[in-house]
Design a protein around this motif. Structure first.
Motif, PDB file in Angstrom:
ATOM      1  N   ARG A 219       0.824  -1.219   0.000  1.00 11.14           N
ATOM      2  CA  ARG A 219       0.000   0.000   0.000  1.00 11.14           C
ATOM      3  C   ARG A 219       0.860   1.273   0.000  1.00 11.14           C
ATOM      4  O   ARG A 219       0.507   2.269  -0.636  1.00 11.14           O
ATOM      5  N   ALA A 220       1.964   1.259   0.722  1.00 12.75           N
ATOM      6  CA  ALA A 220       2.869   2.422   0.714  1.00 12.75           C
ATOM      7  C   ALA A 220       3.360   2.696  -0.701  1.00 12.75           C
ATOM      8  O   ALA A 220       3.386   3.843  -1.158  1.00 12.75           O
ATOM      9  N   LYS A 221       3.763   1.642  -1.383  1.00 12.94           N
ATOM     10  CA  LYS A 221       4.239   1.775  -2.765  1.00 12.94           C
ATOM     11  C   LYS A 221       3.120   2.302  -3.670  1.00 12.94           C
ATOM     12  O   LYS A 221       3.323   3.211  -4.484  1.00 12.94           O
ATOM     13  N   GLU A 222       1.927   1.730  -3.518  1.00 14.08           N
ATOM     14  CA  GLU A 222       0.779   2.127  -4.338  1.00 14.08           C
ATOM     15  C   GLU A 222       0.438   3.613  -4.161  1.00 14.08           C
ATOM     16  O   GLU A 222       0.283   4.354  -5.142  1.00 14.08           O
ATOM     17  N   TYR A 223       0.343   4.046  -2.909  1.00 13.96           N
ATOM     18  CA  TYR A 223      -0.018   5.442  -2.646  1.00 13.96           C
ATOM     19  C   TYR A 223       1.085   6.389  -3.090  1.00 13.96           C
ATOM     20  O   TYR A 223       0.823   7.431  -3.711  1.00 13.96           O
ATOM     21  N   ALA A 224       2.337   6.057  -2.785  1.00  8.56           N
ATOM     22  CA  ALA A 224       3.446   6.947  -3.141  1.00  8.56           C
ATOM     23  C   ALA A 224       3.561   7.101  -4.651  1.00  8.56           C
ATOM     24  O   ALA A 224       3.761   8.215  -5.163  1.00  8.56           O
ATOM     25  N   GLU A 225       3.439   6.015  -5.382  1.00  9.67           N
ATOM     26  CA  GLU A 225       3.538   6.072  -6.852  1.00  9.67           C
ATOM     27  C   GLU A 225       2.414   6.914  -7.442  1.00  9.67           C
ATOM     28  O   GLU A 225       2.656   7.783  -8.288  1.00  9.67           O
ATOM     29  N   THR A 226       1.197   6.654  -7.003  1.00  8.00           N
ATOM     30  CA  THR A 226       0.039   7.374  -7.556  1.00  8.00           C
ATOM     31  C   THR A 226       0.114   8.866  -7.235  1.00  8.00           C
ATOM     32  O   THR A 226      -0.129   9.714  -8.110  1.00  8.00           O
ATOM     33  N   LEU A 227       0.442   9.200  -6.014  1.00  7.50           N
ATOM     34  CA  LEU A 227       0.553  10.603  -5.625  1.00  7.50           C
ATOM     35  C   LEU A 227       1.678  11.297  -6.389  1.00  7.50           C
ATOM     36  O   LEU A 227       1.520  12.422  -6.869  1.00  7.50           O
ATOM     37  N   ALA A 228       2.824  10.622  -6.509  1.00 10.34           N
ATOM     38  CA  ALA A 228       3.967  11.217  -7.206  1.00 10.34           C
ATOM     39  C   ALA A 228       3.638  11.490  -8.671  1.00 10.34           C
ATOM     40  O   ALA A 228       4.007  12.540  -9.218  1.00 10.34           O
ATOM     41  N   LYS A 229       2.939  10.557  -9.307  1.00  8.52           N
ATOM     42  CA  LYS A 229       2.567  10.742 -10.720  1.00  8.52           C
ATOM     43  C   LYS A 229       1.602  11.909 -10.894  1.00  8.52           C
ATOM     44  O   LYS A 229       1.543  12.522 -11.966  1.00  8.52           O
ATOM     45  N   ALA A 230       0.843  12.215  -9.847  1.00  8.93           N
ATOM     46  CA  ALA A 230      -0.089  13.343  -9.890  1.00  8.93           C
ATOM     47  C   ALA A 230       0.577  14.656  -9.479  1.00  8.93           C
ATOM     48  O   ALA A 230      -0.083  15.688  -9.379  1.00  8.93           O
ATOM     49  N   GLY A 231       1.894  14.615  -9.209  1.00 13.82           N
ATOM     50  CA  GLY A 231       2.629  15.833  -8.878  1.00 13.82           C
ATOM     51  C   GLY A 231       2.723  16.148  -7.403  1.00 13.82           C
ATOM     52  O   GLY A 231       3.187  17.235  -7.030  1.00 13.82           O
ATOM     53  N   VAL A 232       2.292  15.223  -6.542  1.00 10.29           N
ATOM     54  CA  VAL A 232       2.354  15.444  -5.091  1.00 10.29           C
ATOM     55  C   VAL A 232       3.756  15.108  -4.588  1.00 10.29           C
ATOM     56  O   VAL A 232       4.339  14.089  -4.964  1.00 10.29           O
ATOM     57  N   GLN A 233       4.298  15.964  -3.729  1.00 10.32           N
ATOM     58  CA  GLN A 233       5.606  15.734  -3.137  1.00 10.32           C
ATOM     59  C   GLN A 233       5.449  14.875  -1.876  1.00 10.32           C
ATOM     60  O   GLN A 233       4.529  15.097  -1.084  1.00 10.32           O
ATOM     61  N   ILE A 234       6.362  13.922  -1.687  1.00 13.74           N
ATOM     62  CA  ILE A 234       6.304  13.024  -0.537  1.00 13.74           C
ATOM     63  C   ILE A 234       7.400  13.392   0.459  1.00 13.74           C
ATOM     64  O   ILE A 234       8.574  13.490   0.109  1.00 13.74           O
ATOM     65  N   VAL A 235       6.993  13.588   1.722  1.00 11.93           N
ATOM     66  CA  VAL A 235       7.943  13.881   2.802  1.00 11.93           C
ATOM     67  C   VAL A 235       7.913  12.736   3.796  1.00 11.93           C
ATOM     68  O   VAL A 235       6.838  12.243   4.153  1.00 11.93           O
ATOM     69  N   SER A 236       9.084  12.312   4.245  1.00 15.41           N
ATOM     70  CA  SER A 236       9.143  11.270   5.262  1.00 15.41           C
ATOM     71  C   SER A 236      10.483  11.364   5.992  1.00 15.41           C
ATOM     72  O   SER A 236      11.196  12.356   5.850  1.00 15.41           O
ATOM     73  N   GLY A 237      10.803  10.316   6.757  1.00 12.68           N
ATOM     74  CA  GLY A 237      11.996  10.376   7.600  1.00 12.68           C
ATOM     75  C   GLY A 237      13.142   9.491   7.159  1.00 12.68           C
ATOM     76  O   GLY A 237      14.121   9.336   7.881  1.00 12.68           O
ATOM     77  N   MET A 238      13.019   8.860   5.972  1.00 12.62           N
ATOM     78  CA  MET A 238      14.060   7.992   5.402  1.00 12.62           C
ATOM     79  C   MET A 238      14.364   6.793   6.293  1.00 12.62           C
ATOM     80  O   MET A 238      15.433   6.193   6.202  1.00 12.62           O
ATOM     81  N   ALA A 239      13.445   6.439   7.186  1.00  9.98           N
ATOM     82  CA  ALA A 239      13.648   5.296   8.078  1.00  9.98           C
ATOM     83  C   ALA A 239      13.407   3.995   7.325  1.00  9.98           C
ATOM     84  O   ALA A 239      12.918   3.988   6.188  1.00  9.98           O
ATOM     85  N   ARG A 240      13.747   2.881   7.961  1.00  9.90           N
ATOM     86  CA  ARG A 240      13.439   1.571   7.388  1.00  9.90           C
ATOM     87  C   ARG A 240      11.921   1.398   7.294  1.00  9.90           C
ATOM     88  O   ARG A 240      11.159   2.045   7.988  1.00  9.90           O
ATOM     89  N   GLY A 241      11.494   0.490   6.452  1.00 12.59           N
ATOM     90  CA  GLY A 241      10.072   0.185   6.349  1.00 12.59           C
ATOM     91  C   GLY A 241       9.294   1.179   5.519  1.00 12.59           C
ATOM     92  O   GLY A 241       9.721   1.560   4.429  1.00 12.59           O
ATOM     93  N   ILE A 242       8.147   1.611   6.050  1.00 15.81           N
ATOM     94  CA  ILE A 242       7.209   2.441   5.289  1.00 15.81           C
ATOM     95  C   ILE A 242       7.852   3.719   4.763  1.00 15.81           C
ATOM     96  O   ILE A 242       7.642   4.101   3.605  1.00 15.81           O
ATOM     97  N   ASP A 243       8.648   4.405   5.588  1.00 16.89           N
ATOM     98  CA  ASP A 243       9.284   5.662   5.157  1.00 16.89           C
ATOM     99  C   ASP A 243      10.105   5.452   3.889  1.00 16.89           C
ATOM    100  O   ASP A 243       9.913   6.131   2.872  1.00 16.89           O
ATOM    101  N   GLY A 244      11.031   4.518   3.964  1.00 15.79           N
ATOM    102  CA  GLY A 244      11.928   4.281   2.831  1.00 15.79           C
ATOM    103  C   GLY A 244      11.197   3.782   1.595  1.00 15.79           C
ATOM    104  O   GLY A 244      11.481   4.211   0.477  1.00 15.79           O
ATOM    105  N   ILE A 245      10.229   2.870   1.789  1.00 18.43           N
ATOM    106  CA  ILE A 245       9.449   2.342   0.656  1.00 18.43           C
ATOM    107  C   ILE A 245       8.692   3.462  -0.037  1.00 18.43           C
ATOM    108  O   ILE A 245       8.664   3.563  -1.269  1.00 18.43           O
TER     109      ILE A 245
END
Length: 317
Positions: free
Chosen positions: A126-152
């Motif tokens: 789901r993290a991959k699905e949401y991040a890809e779809t949002l990014a393709k729509a021009g949304v910027q993703i912010v996170s903490g570069m941690a293992r798991g959900i952040d990095g994915i």
């Protein structure tokens, strides 16, 4: 900028007070060369005056700033024109941001994506699905570069051709965790890496809760993909709510401890994540250019394969 860097590194005066003091002066150099009598006249407290005078005497302003330049780190103080307006709205904005790469574009929507380090296959998908779809729509993703959900989330946004930004709980020149060195490099090229902590600061656990307020502060909305009931991820959601940001949570099986935190957030009033496309609508964006992979896959399958595909879900069978 070297005088701003000096003031940012003065210990014993918090961010809010530094911003108040800085507003007394048109140029920060005026403070550095100010005598103690004029400090008193401006209402600078005795304790603060002593701290400033000691720092002025001992700080190697040329040498210390050279260390920043050698590492290609950009300094963005509170009054700089590029300092994010969203961060100025939070309770305790950082006085200084240290940046490698860029800062988020204020004209584009920004979403914070956070979640469990030891995530499940469901959470990772789901993290991959949401991040890809949002990014393709021009949304910027912010996170903490941690293992798991952040990095994915951040890898997926970059792979989809989008921009992502990492907020670190350490020196911006230090890649933590070390296994994310490739991601760290990609973020600098396709977004940015930033921190409020000066160079030489190691990734100690006491720095991460404060780091989370910057992730939520930069975001228009925060998505929680997976979280245990007492997860550190929920610190970010608490801060997001205090800052007036929208919080969304991904529902999961009631038997899963990794979904317990998300399910409780939804029970307490968080928005429910049903699909990336519905989230785009909530963000005021259209998703006409985003085609669901599942639909594309279905269109390419023959009838017998479609029957098999219809029996499969996100869990192993």
């Amino acid at each position: 900028m070297k005088y701003e860097y000096w003031f940012a590194n003065v210990k014993g005066i918090n961010n809010r007070r530094k911003i108040e003091v800085r507003n007394y002066f048109q140029r920060i150099e005026e403070l550095f060369f100010l005598d103690e009598w004029k400090m008193m006249a401006l209402g600078i407290a005795e304790k603060e005056k002593k701290i400033l005078i000691e720092s002025i005497k001992t700080w190697d302003i040329e040498g210390e700033y050279r260390r920043i330049e050698e590492r290609a780190i950009r300094c963005v103080p509170y009054l700089h024109k590029d300092y994010p307006e969203k961060l100025k709205q939070i309770n305790s904005p950082p006085y200084m941001l240290y940046v490698k790469g860029k800062l988020p574009d204020p004209k584009r929507k920004t979403v914070g994506m956070v979640g469990a380090r030891n995530c499940s296959h469901y959470g990772a998908y789901r993290a991959k699905e949401y991040a890809e779809t949002l990014a393709k729509a021009g949304v910027q993703i912010v996170s903490g570069m941690a293992r798991g959900i952040d990095g994915i989330s951040q890898r997926s946004a970059i792979a989809a051709g989008g921009s992502s930004f990492a907020v670190l709980g350490c020196d911006v020149n230090y890649c933590y965790p070390q296994e994310h060195m490739e991601l760290y490099s990609d973020l600098i090229k396709c977004g940015g890496v930033l921190s409020e902590l000066p160079i030489g600061t190691m990734p100690l656990k006491q720095y991460f809760p404060a780091r989370n307020r910057i992730i939520s502060g930069l975001s228009d909305a925060v998505l929680v993909i997976e979280a245990k009931e007492r997860s550190g991820t929920l610190i970010t959601t608490d801060m997001a709510l205090e800052q007036g940001r929208d919080v969304y949570a991904l529902p999961g099986p009631t038997s899963s401890q990794l979904s317990r935190g998300c399910n409780l957030l939804i029970k307490q009033g968080a928005e429910i994540l049903l699909s990336p496309e519905e989230l785009l609508v909530d963000l005021g964006l259209t998703c006409t250019n985003v085609l669901e992979k599942s639909e594309l896959t279905k269109n390419l399958l023959v009838m017998s394969e479609k029957l098999l595909y219809s029996c499969l879900g996100l869990y192993p069978q």
